[in-house]
Design a protein around this motif. Structure first.
Motif, mmCIF file in Angstrom:
data_model
loop_
_atom_site.group_PDB
_atom_site.id
_atom_site.type_symbol
_atom_site.label_atom_id
_atom_site.label_comp_id
_atom_site.label_asym_id
_atom_site.label_seq_id
_atom_site.Cartn_x
_atom_site.Cartn_y
_atom_site.Cartn_z
ATOM 1 N N GLY A 1 -7.004 10.020 5.197
ATOM 2 C CA GLY A 1 -6.504 8.298 5.618
ATOM 3 C C GLY A 1 -7.095 7.714 3.927
ATOM 4 O O GLY A 1 -7.220 8.366 3.466
ATOM 5 N N ILE A 2 -5.741 6.852 4.060
ATOM 6 C CA ILE A 2 -6.147 5.843 2.506
ATOM 7 C C ILE A 2 -6.205 5.003 3.247
ATOM 8 O O ILE A 2 -5.589 4.227 4.472
ATOM 9 N N MET B 1 0.895 -1.258 0.416
ATOM 10 C CA MET B 1 0.388 -0.224 -0.119
ATOM 11 C C MET B 1 0.798 1.394 -0.151
ATOM 12 O O MET B 1 2.333 1.046 0.649
ATOM 13 N N SER B 2 0.901 2.366 -1.108
ATOM 14 C CA SER B 2 1.296 3.668 -1.015
ATOM 15 C C SER B 2 1.471 4.248 -0.012
ATOM 16 O O SER B 2 -0.608 4.236 0.785
ATOM 17 N N ASP B 3 1.859 4.824 0.398
ATOM 18 C CA ASP B 3 1.751 6.249 1.763
ATOM 19 C C ASP B 3 1.395 7.098 1.120
ATOM 20 O O ASP B 3 0.967 8.501 1.445
ATOM 21 N N THR B 4 1.094 7.401 -0.171
ATOM 22 C CA THR B 4 0.130 8.606 -0.860
ATOM 23 C C THR B 4 -1.258 8.837 -2.140
ATOM 24 O O THR B 4 -0.822 7.092 -1.888
ATOM 25 N N GLN C 1 -2.906 7.867 -4.626
ATOM 26 C CA GLN C 1 -2.773 7.431 -5.943
ATOM 27 C C GLN C 1 -4.063 7.388 -6.903
ATOM 28 O O GLN C 1 -5.249 7.207 -6.199
ATOM 29 N N THR D 1 -0.082 12.467 1.004
ATOM 30 C CA THR D 1 -0.025 12.229 1.802
ATOM 31 C C THR D 1 -0.497 12.525 2.773
ATOM 32 O O THR D 1 -0.910 13.788 3.681
ATOM 33 N N PRO D 2 -1.408 11.465 3.993
ATOM 34 C CA PRO D 2 -2.815 11.997 4.794
ATOM 35 C C PRO D 2 -2.248 12.875 5.540
ATOM 36 O O PRO D 2 -0.526 12.501 5.903
ATOM 37 N N GLU E 1 -2.092 16.023 5.108
ATOM 38 C CA GLU E 1 -1.507 17.115 4.460
ATOM 39 C C GLU E 1 -2.760 17.922 4.219
ATOM 40 O O GLU E 1 -4.006 17.474 3.888
ATOM 41 N N SER F 1 -6.870 5.205 -4.877
ATOM 42 C CA SER F 1 -7.339 4.890 -4.100
ATOM 43 C C SER F 1 -8.310 5.598 -3.522
ATOM 44 O O SER F 1 -9.374 5.921 -4.099
#
Length: 143
Positions: free
Chosen positions: A141-142, A1-4, A6, A55-56, A58, A9
Motif C-alpha cells: 500500500g501507499i 495521491m498517486s495510485d503508483t 512515486q 501499483t499496490p 503487484e 511515497s
C-alpha cells in the motif's frame, strides 16, 4: 495521491534481497511488512528506483547486475592498516566491521578481510559491490 509508487511515497511492502546465487540476505516475507519513506535512504537508491511506478498489490522480481546495484568492487577501497592505527578500543575480528571517523567527523565502515600480528586488511566497498542482486518486492500500500 498517486495510485503508483512515486519517488517520495510512504509505502508498506514486503521485500527480499538475495545475491546472484539466490542466497537470501534480508527478507520481510513471512513476517510483518516494512514501511518506508522513499528518498530518505532507508532503502538503497538502486532498489528504490525499482519501486517507482508499481501499483499496490503487484509483486515483482528485479535482477540487477553489479553496475545497476552497488557498483563494481573497487580494489582502491581495500586498505591494509596497521593495528596501531585502528580506532581505540577496537579488537578486529575476521569478517567483522570496523568504523572509522575522518577528521571532519564523517563515518566510514569497512569489513575485515585479513588479519596478521601487525596489520588488518579492511575493505571499504559496499558488501554487495561487484555482486548481482535479486530484489523481490510486493507493494502492499501507499500511505
Amino acid at each position: 495521491m498517486s495510485d503508483t509508487v512515486q519517488p517520495d511515497s510512504y509505502i508498506a511492502l514486503h521485500y527480499r534481497v538475495a545475491n546472484g546465487d539466490d542466497v537470501e540476505l534480508v527478507s520481510t516475507f513471512g513476517g510483518g511488512p516494512a514501511t518506508m519513506l522513499l528518498g530518505t535512504g532507508e532503502l538503497a537508491p538502486p532498489l528504490e528506483q525499482c519501486l517507482i511506478g508499481i501499483t499496490p498489490g503487484e509483486r515483482h522480481v528485479f535482477l540487477l547486475e553489479p553496475g545497476q546495484a552497488f557498483g563494481a568492487h573497487n580494489p582502491g577501497l581495500v586498505q591494509r592498516i596497521g593495528r596501531a592505527d585502528l580506532p581505540p578500543n577496537i579488537t578486529p575480528e575476521l569478517h567483522g566491521m570496523i568504523e572509522f571517523s575522518s577528521p571532519a567527523g564523517d563515518k566510514f565502515t569497512g569489513v575485515v578481510r585479513e588479519l596478521d600480528s601487525e596489520t588488518v586488511l579492511v575493505d571499504f566497498n559496499h558488501p554487495l559491490a561487484g555482486k548481482s542482486i535479486r530484489f523481490e518486492v510486493e507493494v502492499l500500500g501507499i500511505m
